[in-house]
Design a protein around this motif. Structure first.
Motif, PDB file in Angstrom:
ATOM      1  N   LEU A 156       0.807  -1.219   0.000  1.00  0.00           N
ATOM      2  CA  LEU A 156       0.000   0.000   0.000  1.00  0.00           C
ATOM      3  C   LEU A 156       0.841   1.270   0.000  1.00  0.00           C
ATOM      4  O   LEU A 156       0.311   2.368   0.150  1.00  0.00           O
ATOM      5  N   ASP A 157       2.147   1.130  -0.163  1.00  0.00           N
ATOM      6  CA  ASP A 157       3.038   2.278  -0.341  1.00  0.00           C
ATOM      7  C   ASP A 157       2.843   3.336   0.744  1.00  0.00           C
ATOM      8  O   ASP A 157       2.707   4.521   0.461  1.00  0.00           O
ATOM      9  N   ASN A 158       2.808   2.887   1.998  1.00  0.00           N
ATOM     10  CA  ASN A 158       2.681   3.785   3.153  1.00  0.00           C
ATOM     11  C   ASN A 158       1.444   4.676   3.082  1.00  0.00           C
ATOM     12  O   ASN A 158       1.525   5.899   3.175  1.00  0.00           O
ATOM     13  N   PHE A 159       0.302   4.038   2.914  1.00  0.00           N
ATOM     14  CA  PHE A 159      -1.005   4.696   2.901  1.00  0.00           C
ATOM     15  C   PHE A 159      -1.204   5.359   4.265  1.00  0.00           C
ATOM     16  O   PHE A 159      -1.304   4.693   5.278  1.00  0.00           O
ATOM     17  N   LYS A 160      -1.234   6.688   4.298  1.00  0.00           N
ATOM     18  CA  LYS A 160      -1.235   7.432   5.558  1.00  0.00           C
ATOM     19  C   LYS A 160      -2.642   7.664   6.098  1.00  0.00           C
ATOM     20  O   LYS A 160      -3.541   8.046   5.357  1.00  0.00           O
ATOM     21  N   LEU A 161      -2.769   7.444   7.418  1.00  0.00           N
ATOM     22  CA  LEU A 161      -4.039   7.602   8.119  1.00  0.00           C
ATOM     23  C   LEU A 161      -3.798   8.368   9.410  1.00  0.00           C
ATOM     24  O   LEU A 161      -2.704   8.323   9.964  1.00  0.00           O
ATOM     25  N   GLN A 162      -4.832   9.030   9.897  1.00  0.00           N
ATOM     26  CA  GLN A 162      -4.751   9.705  11.186  1.00  0.00           C
ATOM     27  C   GLN A 162      -5.565   8.930  12.204  1.00  0.00           C
ATOM     28  O   GLN A 162      -6.745   8.648  11.964  1.00  0.00           O
ATOM     29  N   PRO A 163      -4.956   8.560  13.336  1.00  0.00           N
ATOM     30  CA  PRO A 163      -5.688   7.842  14.376  1.00  0.00           C
ATOM     31  C   PRO A 163      -6.774   8.719  14.982  1.00  0.00           C
ATOM     32  O   PRO A 163      -6.637   9.939  14.957  1.00  0.00           O
ATOM     33  N   PRO A 164      -7.822   8.140  15.520  1.00  0.00           N
ATOM     34  CA  PRO A 164      -8.061   6.697  15.633  1.00  0.00           C
ATOM     35  C   PRO A 164      -8.556   6.112  14.315  1.00  0.00           C
ATOM     36  O   PRO A 164      -9.289   6.761  13.572  1.00  0.00           O
ATOM     37  N   VAL A 165      -8.140   4.882  14.048  1.00  0.00           N
ATOM     38  CA  VAL A 165      -8.548   4.177  12.846  1.00  0.00           C
ATOM     39  C   VAL A 165      -8.730   2.703  13.192  1.00  0.00           C
ATOM     40  O   VAL A 165      -8.009   2.148  14.021  1.00  0.00           O
ATOM     41  N   THR A 166      -9.723   2.087  12.568  1.00  0.00           N
ATOM     42  CA  THR A 166      -9.997   0.674  12.799  1.00  0.00           C
ATOM     43  C   THR A 166      -9.800  -0.083  11.493  1.00  0.00           C
ATOM     44  O   THR A 166     -10.232   0.367  10.436  1.00  0.00           O
ATOM     45  N   PHE A 167      -9.126  -1.228  11.583  1.00  0.00           N
ATOM     46  CA  PHE A 167      -8.970  -2.140  10.458  1.00  0.00           C
ATOM     47  C   PHE A 167      -9.933  -3.280  10.703  1.00  0.00           C
ATOM     48  O   PHE A 167      -9.978  -3.840  11.799  1.00  0.00           O
TER      49      PHE A 167
END
Length: 129
Positions: free
Chosen positions: A72-83
């Protein structure tokens, strides 16, 4: 990293609410691991949009026989995040990195200092024969 399975279908990454640092979670790899069946395994990212509504976005659809991993080439997200494992039984391993930027570290010195250091470098000499 974390692992999603039929037993553990979701994992939430969150930071302390009192932490005033900026956090970035970058997802780099999603892959099937030992014991995975040849079935579609759909991994979703669940977060909040600008209106604070929960949204789920599929980021990977893995199948052992045709696509067992996805970069995913360092797909950036901001917490909070759920997988969340939206389909399939896994196990699916997610790998990435967590960057913490302290607000007091955000100020940078002048770029002029960098150009001065470049002038002081000695030239590269050819190797002796």
């Amino acid at each position: 990293g974390c692992e999603l399975t039929a037993r553990t279908k979701s994992y939430t990454f969150q930071v302390d609410k009192d932490d005033d640092s900026d956090h970035i979670l970058a997802l780099s790899l999603v892959c099937l691991t030992d014991g995975a069946k040849d079935e579609c395994n759909v991994v979703e990212v669940v977060g909040r949009n600008h209106e604070n509504e929960e949204i789920a976005v599929p980021v990977a659809n893995l199948k052992l026989s045709c696509q067992p991993l996805l970069s995913l080439d360092n797909f950036k997200l901001q917490p909070p995040v759920t997988f969340r494992l939206a389909a399939g039984s896994g196990p699916v391993h997610l790998a990435g990195w967590h960057q913490i930027m302290h607000r007091e570290d955000a100020s940078f010195e002048d770029d002029d200092d960098l150009s001065e250091d470049e002038d002081e470098l000695s030239p590269i000499m050819p190797a002796k024969k």
